[in-house]
Design a protein around this motif. Structure first.
Motif, mmCIF file in Angstrom:
data_model
loop_
_atom_site.group_PDB
_atom_site.id
_atom_site.type_symbol
_atom_site.label_atom_id
_atom_site.label_comp_id
_atom_site.label_asym_id
_atom_site.label_seq_id
_atom_site.Cartn_x
_atom_site.Cartn_y
_atom_site.Cartn_z
ATOM 1 N N GLN A 117 8.661 -2.647 7.517
ATOM 2 C CA GLN A 117 9.341 -2.976 6.259
ATOM 3 C C GLN A 117 8.459 -2.740 5.029
ATOM 4 O O GLN A 117 8.948 -2.447 3.948
ATOM 5 C CB GLN A 117 9.787 -4.445 6.304
ATOM 6 C CG GLN A 117 10.799 -4.721 7.420
ATOM 7 C CD GLN A 117 10.901 -6.203 7.764
ATOM 8 O OE1 GLN A 117 10.985 -7.060 6.883
ATOM 9 N NE2 GLN A 117 10.886 -6.519 9.048
ATOM 10 N N PHE A 118 7.138 -2.878 5.228
ATOM 11 C CA PHE A 118 6.204 -2.719 4.103
ATOM 12 C C PHE A 118 5.038 -1.833 4.521
ATOM 13 O O PHE A 118 4.532 -1.955 5.642
ATOM 14 C CB PHE A 118 5.673 -4.083 3.635
ATOM 15 C CG PHE A 118 6.752 -4.977 3.082
ATOM 16 C CD1 PHE A 118 7.103 -4.911 1.734
ATOM 17 C CD2 PHE A 118 7.434 -5.862 3.901
ATOM 18 C CE1 PHE A 118 8.108 -5.721 1.224
ATOM 19 C CE2 PHE A 118 8.447 -6.677 3.408
ATOM 20 C CZ PHE A 118 8.781 -6.596 2.054
ATOM 21 N N LEU A 119 4.636 -0.959 3.605
ATOM 22 C CA LEU A 119 3.521 -0.046 3.853
ATOM 23 C C LEU A 119 2.539 -0.162 2.690
ATOM 24 O O LEU A 119 2.910 0.016 1.529
ATOM 25 C CB LEU A 119 4.047 1.391 3.962
ATOM 26 C CG LEU A 119 3.030 2.532 3.981
ATOM 27 C CD1 LEU A 119 2.112 2.443 5.187
ATOM 28 C CD2 LEU A 119 3.762 3.884 3.971
ATOM 29 N N VAL A 120 1.283 -0.494 3.010
ATOM 30 C CA VAL A 120 0.230 -0.595 1.986
ATOM 31 C C VAL A 120 -0.728 0.582 2.159
ATOM 32 O O VAL A 120 -1.282 0.766 3.245
ATOM 33 C CB VAL A 120 -0.564 -1.920 2.113
ATOM 34 C CG1 VAL A 120 -1.627 -2.009 1.010
ATOM 35 C CG2 VAL A 120 0.363 -3.121 2.075
ATOM 36 N N LEU A 124 6.756 0.446 -0.656
ATOM 37 C CA LEU A 124 5.478 1.137 -0.496
ATOM 38 C C LEU A 124 4.533 0.604 -1.568
ATOM 39 O O LEU A 124 4.858 0.627 -2.760
ATOM 40 C CB LEU A 124 5.676 2.650 -0.671
ATOM 41 C CG LEU A 124 4.423 3.513 -0.775
ATOM 42 C CD1 LEU A 124 3.599 3.466 0.493
ATOM 43 C CD2 LEU A 124 4.797 4.959 -1.100
ATOM 44 N N ILE A 125 3.370 0.107 -1.148
ATOM 45 C CA ILE A 125 2.395 -0.435 -2.101
ATOM 46 C C ILE A 125 1.206 0.520 -2.185
ATOM 47 O O ILE A 125 0.573 0.825 -1.168
ATOM 48 C CB ILE A 125 1.914 -1.857 -1.682
ATOM 49 C CG1 ILE A 125 3.088 -2.840 -1.668
ATOM 50 C CG2 ILE A 125 0.829 -2.367 -2.624
ATOM 51 C CD1 ILE A 125 3.648 -3.120 -0.318
ATOM 52 N N LEU A 126 0.919 1.012 -3.386
ATOM 53 C CA LEU A 126 -0.259 1.855 -3.617
ATOM 54 C C LEU A 126 -1.350 0.959 -4.198
ATOM 55 O O LEU A 126 -1.266 0.545 -5.353
ATOM 56 C CB LEU A 126 0.065 2.997 -4.586
ATOM 57 C CG LEU A 126 1.225 3.921 -4.206
ATOM 58 C CD1 LEU A 126 1.456 4.960 -5.288
ATOM 59 C CD2 LEU A 126 0.963 4.612 -2.876
ATOM 60 N N ASP A 127 -2.338 0.627 -3.385
ATOM 61 C CA ASP A 127 -3.415 -0.262 -3.826
ATOM 62 C C ASP A 127 -4.625 0.572 -4.220
ATOM 63 O O ASP A 127 -4.958 1.538 -3.532
ATOM 64 C CB ASP A 127 -3.775 -1.223 -2.687
ATOM 65 C CG ASP A 127 -4.684 -2.350 -3.150
ATOM 66 O OD1 ASP A 127 -4.781 -2.566 -4.370
ATOM 67 O OD2 ASP A 127 -5.297 -3.004 -2.289
ATOM 68 N N GLU A 128 -5.306 0.196 -5.320
ATOM 69 C CA GLU A 128 -6.455 0.981 -5.824
ATOM 70 C C GLU A 128 -6.029 2.440 -6.021
ATOM 71 O O GLU A 128 -6.707 3.366 -5.568
ATOM 72 C CB GLU A 128 -7.637 0.895 -4.842
ATOM 73 C CG GLU A 128 -8.057 -0.512 -4.471
ATOM 74 C CD GLU A 128 -8.998 -1.155 -5.479
ATOM 75 O OE1 GLU A 128 -9.228 -0.554 -6.534
ATOM 76 O OE2 GLU A 128 -9.473 -2.269 -5.202
ATOM 77 N N ALA A 129 -4.913 2.642 -6.709
ATOM 78 C CA ALA A 129 -4.337 3.992 -6.856
ATOM 79 C C ALA A 129 -5.309 4.964 -7.523
ATOM 80 O O ALA A 129 -5.404 6.137 -7.123
ATOM 81 C CB ALA A 129 -3.033 3.910 -7.654
#
Length: 372
Positions: free
Chosen positions: A73-76, A151-156
């Motif tokens: 359900q969630f992608l980091v 979709l989570i883009l961390d430290e993009a």
């Protein structure tokens, strides 16, 4: 003063946070958590490194997971193996007291892909991944993202500066559809603006903390004028003064990191190198020792140290100034995390004075001259 309960965080997650001694929301958490819990929207969050962005998006995704739904359900997405492992560990700890079992998998390069494929065949609600390995899994058809919610883009900005632009574009294209995108970054370079325009809703909610402050204000920036021949002596004197504290020394090259680590070991310091040519197992061993205080000092290259998030790093030393101001921000941001104070010391030769002044002007900081 705000509390996690006031932000809408459920008691089971507050208990997990409390066990980690996280009791008061940071500025970004205070603004972000209510939005992400309540709005079905694309989102952009801008704040310096070390301010608690992981809990800012982590708590909402854990609270939104439908445990009865066995799909991803969630992608980091995050730039480095170390950071991916760390995010997975934090999410696991936040959800320790969850009433429903939440399954989280981490996928990254440097580990056998077959093992990761086997892990993904089990029930998985959240995947934390580096862009390269995720793209490999997508192209092999071994990860099912058709029911992805967010979709989570961390430290993009770090992902782009590490050369993941093409991989990110392909992943965003592949997962396009009904999913939402949450983007978190310390800076907003043109390449990130381009991603937001192309893949995110024009009315995406945006939160920016301390818009005019580009570097953590809890960092004291110092410099010493020295020569290449005298740098080792300056570092030795500094480390003797800070002998009870942990720190990171940055070099520009891998060979330089190994050489300096060897010289400092010979001087009797508890030190290890961290650079890109090292085997993954060796890098993980060094990081474990640093976290456990077995090693007091890391000598690292810029790429190797990306994504290091360790509490109580008291100082950063720049053996040479980095090639650009963004790297200075990332380097110095390894200290003064989670509200602590820290020192960033630059070793400056005469030829570097102009570059130092440019960094001051660009980042709106002031270097204080020191003698060691």
């Amino acid at each position: 003063m705000s509390s996690f309960k006031n932000l809408g965080v459920q008691q089971e997650f507050i208990r997990g946070l409390k066990e980690l001694k996280i009791t008061t929301p940071t500025a970004i958490q205070e603004k972000v958590i209510p939005i992400l819990l309540n709005a079905d929207t694309d989102f952009i969050g801008l704040d310096q490194t070390g301010t608690g962005k992981t809990a800012g998006y982590g708590i909402p995704i854990l609270q939104k997971v439908k445990a009865s739904d066995t799909s991803i359900q969630f992608l980091v997405l995050s730039p480095t193996r170390e950071l991916v492992q760390q995010i997975k560990k934090q999410l696991f700890k936040y959800s320790k007291y969850s009433t429903h079992k939440i399954f989280i998998e981490a996928v990254y390069g440097g580990e056998k892909i077959d093992k990761q494929i086997a892990n993904l065949s089990r029930v998985t609600h959240i995947v934390v991944a580096t862009p390269g390995r995720l793209l490999d899994l997508i192209e092999r058809g071994t990860i099912d993202l058709q029911y992805l919610q967010t979709l989570i883009l961390d430290e993009a900005d770090e992902m782009l500066s590490m050369g993941f632009k093409e991989a990110l574009n392909r992943i965003l294209k592949y997962t396009s559809g009904n999913r939402k995108t949450w983007l978190f970054s310390a800076t907003m370079p043109e390449e990130i603006r381009s991603i937001t325009k192309k893949y995110m809703h024009p009315n995406a909610e945006q939160i920016q903390i301390d818009r005019n402050i580009k570097v953590n204000t809890n960092i004291t920036h110092r410099y010493v004028t020295t020569t290449d021949a005298e740098k080792l002596e300056v570092i030795v004197r500094f480390l003797e003064r800070y002998h009870n504290d942990r720190g990171i020394i940055f070099t520009r090259t891998k060979a330089g990191a190994q050489k300096l680590a060897g010289l400092l070991k010979a001087e009797g310091f508890s030190v290890a190198a961290l650079e890109g040519n090292m085997q993954q197992r060796e890098r993980e061993k060094v990081m474990r020792a640093f976290k456990k205080h077995t090693i007091q000092v890391l000598v690292a290259t810029d790429v190797a140290a990306r994504g290091i998030d360790i509490a109580n790093v008291s100082y950063i030393i720049h053996h040479q100034l980095p090639e650009n101001t963004t790297y200075y921000t990332h380097r110095s941001g390894r200290t003064a995390r989670a509200g602590n104070k820290g020192v960033s010391l630059a070793l400056i030769a005469k030829k570097d004075i102009t570059q130092m002044r440019e960094i001051e002007k660009s980042l709106q900081i002031q270097f204080i001259k020191q003698e060691y």
